[in-house]
Scaffold this motif. Sequence first.
Motif, mmCIF file in Angstrom:
data_model
loop_
_atom_site.group_PDB
_atom_site.id
_atom_site.type_symbol
_atom_site.label_atom_id
_atom_site.label_comp_id
_atom_site.label_asym_id
_atom_site.label_seq_id
_atom_site.Cartn_x
_atom_site.Cartn_y
_atom_site.Cartn_z
ATOM 1 N N GLN A 134 0.808 -1.218 0.000
ATOM 2 C CA GLN A 134 0.000 0.000 0.000
ATOM 3 C C GLN A 134 0.841 1.269 0.000
ATOM 4 O OE1 GLN A 134 -2.308 -0.564 3.534
ATOM 5 N NE2 GLN A 134 -3.702 -2.015 2.583
ATOM 6 N N ASN A 135 2.032 1.213 0.639
ATOM 7 C CA ASN A 135 2.800 2.433 0.867
ATOM 8 C C ASN A 135 4.129 2.506 0.115
ATOM 9 O OD1 ASN A 135 1.211 3.839 3.171
ATOM 10 N ND2 ASN A 135 1.300 1.686 3.738
ATOM 11 N N GLY A 136 4.555 1.397 -0.456
ATOM 12 C CA GLY A 136 5.788 1.401 -1.221
ATOM 13 C C GLY A 136 7.055 1.391 -0.388
ATOM 14 N N HIS A 137 6.927 1.198 0.911
ATOM 15 C CA HIS A 137 8.085 1.128 1.805
ATOM 16 C C HIS A 137 7.678 0.354 3.055
ATOM 17 C CE1 HIS A 137 6.457 3.999 4.734
ATOM 18 N NE2 HIS A 137 5.997 4.658 3.687
ATOM 19 N N CYS A 138 8.658 0.040 3.898
ATOM 20 C CA CYS A 138 8.307 -0.707 5.116
ATOM 21 C C CYS A 138 8.759 0.018 6.378
ATOM 22 C CB CYS A 138 8.859 -2.130 5.076
ATOM 23 S SG CYS A 138 10.620 -2.227 4.924
ATOM 24 N N ASN A 139 8.875 1.338 6.301
ATOM 25 C CA ASN A 139 9.216 2.129 7.482
ATOM 26 C C ASN A 139 7.911 2.508 8.183
ATOM 27 O OD1 ASN A 139 10.751 3.417 9.349
ATOM 28 N ND2 ASN A 139 11.283 5.152 8.060
ATOM 29 N N VAL A 140 7.368 1.561 8.922
ATOM 30 C CA VAL A 140 6.049 1.690 9.545
ATOM 31 C C VAL A 140 6.128 2.636 10.752
ATOM 32 C CG1 VAL A 140 4.149 0.417 10.617
ATOM 33 C CG2 VAL A 140 5.545 -0.684 8.863
ATOM 34 N N PRO A 141 5.277 3.659 10.807
ATOM 35 C CA PRO A 141 5.250 4.512 11.999
ATOM 36 C C PRO A 141 4.896 3.696 13.241
ATOM 37 C CG PRO A 141 3.995 5.500 10.208
ATOM 38 C CD PRO A 141 4.342 4.103 9.778
ATOM 39 N N GLN A 142 5.497 4.051 14.357
ATOM 40 C CA GLN A 142 5.311 3.271 15.581
ATOM 41 C C GLN A 142 3.853 3.181 16.004
ATOM 42 O OE1 GLN A 142 8.073 4.246 18.682
ATOM 43 N NE2 GLN A 142 6.844 3.262 20.250
ATOM 44 N N SER A 143 3.068 4.200 15.722
ATOM 45 C CA SER A 143 1.660 4.207 16.152
ATOM 46 C C SER A 143 0.720 3.561 15.135
ATOM 47 C CB SER A 143 1.212 5.647 16.403
ATOM 48 O OG SER A 143 1.317 6.396 15.204
ATOM 49 N N HIS A 144 1.251 3.029 14.040
ATOM 50 C CA HIS A 144 0.402 2.511 12.965
ATOM 51 C C HIS A 144 -0.318 1.221 13.376
ATOM 52 C CE1 HIS A 144 -0.945 2.071 8.838
ATOM 53 N NE2 HIS A 144 -0.676 0.786 8.949
ATOM 54 N N ILE A 145 -1.607 1.200 13.066
ATOM 55 C CA ILE A 145 -2.445 0.019 13.309
ATOM 56 C C ILE A 145 -2.947 -0.476 11.966
ATOM 57 C CG2 ILE A 145 -4.578 -0.811 14.372
ATOM 58 C CD1 ILE A 145 -4.127 1.318 16.568
ATOM 59 N N GLU A 146 -2.832 -1.774 11.739
ATOM 60 C CA GLU A 146 -3.268 -2.403 10.490
ATOM 61 C C GLU A 146 -4.217 -3.537 10.852
ATOM 62 O OE1 GLU A 146 -2.863 -2.464 6.251
ATOM 63 O OE2 GLU A 146 -1.696 -1.177 7.561
ATOM 64 N N HIS A 147 -5.459 -3.470 10.392
ATOM 65 C CA HIS A 147 -6.468 -4.500 10.690
ATOM 66 C C HIS A 147 -6.547 -4.781 12.193
ATOM 67 C CE1 HIS A 147 -7.189 -5.297 6.464
ATOM 68 N NE2 HIS A 147 -5.883 -5.375 6.287
ATOM 69 N N SER A 148 -6.631 -3.731 12.982
ATOM 70 C CA SER A 148 -6.754 -3.803 14.452
ATOM 71 C C SER A 148 -5.527 -4.412 15.138
ATOM 72 C CB SER A 148 -8.004 -4.582 14.862
ATOM 73 O OG SER A 148 -9.158 -3.976 14.310
ATOM 74 N N LYS A 149 -4.421 -4.488 14.437
ATOM 75 C CA LYS A 149 -3.178 -5.015 15.022
ATOM 76 C C LYS A 149 -2.154 -3.881 15.080
ATOM 77 C CE LYS A 149 -4.634 -9.317 14.927
ATOM 78 N NZ LYS A 149 -5.066 -9.989 16.100
ATOM 79 N N PHE A 150 -1.368 -3.862 16.140
ATOM 80 C CA PHE A 150 -0.383 -2.816 16.350
ATOM 81 C C PHE A 150 0.884 -3.113 15.548
ATOM 82 C CE2 PHE A 150 -3.174 -2.618 20.023
ATOM 83 C CZ PHE A 150 -3.479 -1.252 20.057
ATOM 84 N N LEU A 151 0.803 -2.885 14.238
ATOM 85 C CA LEU A 151 1.915 -3.199 13.351
ATOM 86 C C LEU A 151 3.148 -2.356 13.669
ATOM 87 C CD1 LEU A 151 2.970 -4.831 10.963
ATOM 88 C CD2 LEU A 151 2.051 -3.056 9.441
ATOM 89 N N GLY A 152 2.952 -1.093 13.978
ATOM 90 C CA GLY A 152 4.087 -0.225 14.307
ATOM 91 C C GLY A 152 4.850 -0.716 15.525
ATOM 92 N N GLU A 153 4.133 -1.171 16.526
ATOM 93 C CA GLU A 153 4.773 -1.720 17.732
ATOM 94 C C GLU A 153 5.507 -3.016 17.405
ATOM 95 O OE1 GLU A 153 5.192 -0.855 21.044
ATOM 96 O OE2 GLU A 153 4.527 1.121 20.376
ATOM 97 N N TRP A 154 4.908 -3.838 16.562
ATOM 98 C CA TRP A 154 5.542 -5.094 16.161
ATOM 99 C C TRP A 154 6.861 -4.819 15.450
ATOM 100 C CZ3 TRP A 154 6.685 -7.357 11.365
ATOM 101 C CH2 TRP A 154 7.045 -8.706 11.406
ATOM 102 N N VAL A 155 6.853 -3.838 14.550
ATOM 103 C CA VAL A 155 8.080 -3.461 13.834
ATOM 104 C C VAL A 155 9.128 -2.989 14.827
ATOM 105 C CG1 VAL A 155 9.047 -1.716 12.275
ATOM 106 C CG2 VAL A 155 7.006 -2.994 11.603
ATOM 107 N N LYS A 156 8.716 -2.145 15.764
ATOM 108 C CA LYS A 156 9.646 -1.662 16.790
ATOM 109 C C LYS A 156 10.248 -2.833 17.570
ATOM 110 C CE LYS A 156 8.678 -0.074 20.943
ATOM 111 N NZ LYS A 156 8.109 0.641 22.053
ATOM 112 N N ASN A 157 9.416 -3.809 17.901
ATOM 113 C CA ASN A 157 9.897 -4.980 18.646
ATOM 114 C C ASN A 157 10.865 -5.821 17.827
ATOM 115 O OD1 ASN A 157 8.436 -4.284 20.923
ATOM 116 N ND2 ASN A 157 6.662 -5.508 20.336
#
Length: 106
Positions: free
Chosen positions: A18-41
């Motif tokens: 969707q975004n053409g990159h994988c630098n997910v903002p920490q607060s980003h939520i995708e389908h009710s999942k905390f994707l940004g937090e997962w990336v940070k982890n």
Amino acid sequence: ANKKWDAMFALLLQFIAQNGHCNVPQSHIEHSKFLGEWVKNQRALNGKNTLEQRRVNRLEHVGFIWNGQDEKWDEMFTLLLQFMTKNSHCNVPRSHIEQSKFLGEW
């Protein structure tokens, strides 16, 4: 744990599509999942050398950014080089915007 990781990785792939990159903002939520937090982890686990190598490989295969700050710096430096090429100097006015980025503030 593998199914959960795989599910989050699938969400990351959707984000990339969707975004053409994988630098997910920490607060980003995708389908009710905390994707940004997962990336940070994932970054934190890799920094501690506790992320499984196969997961590291999968993430790197899709262009995962291990240090978001380094990526941002590189992007801004590239814009500075473009500015320098056009203007023959690096004295960027404070209010200057280059490609929607506040180069002068950087």
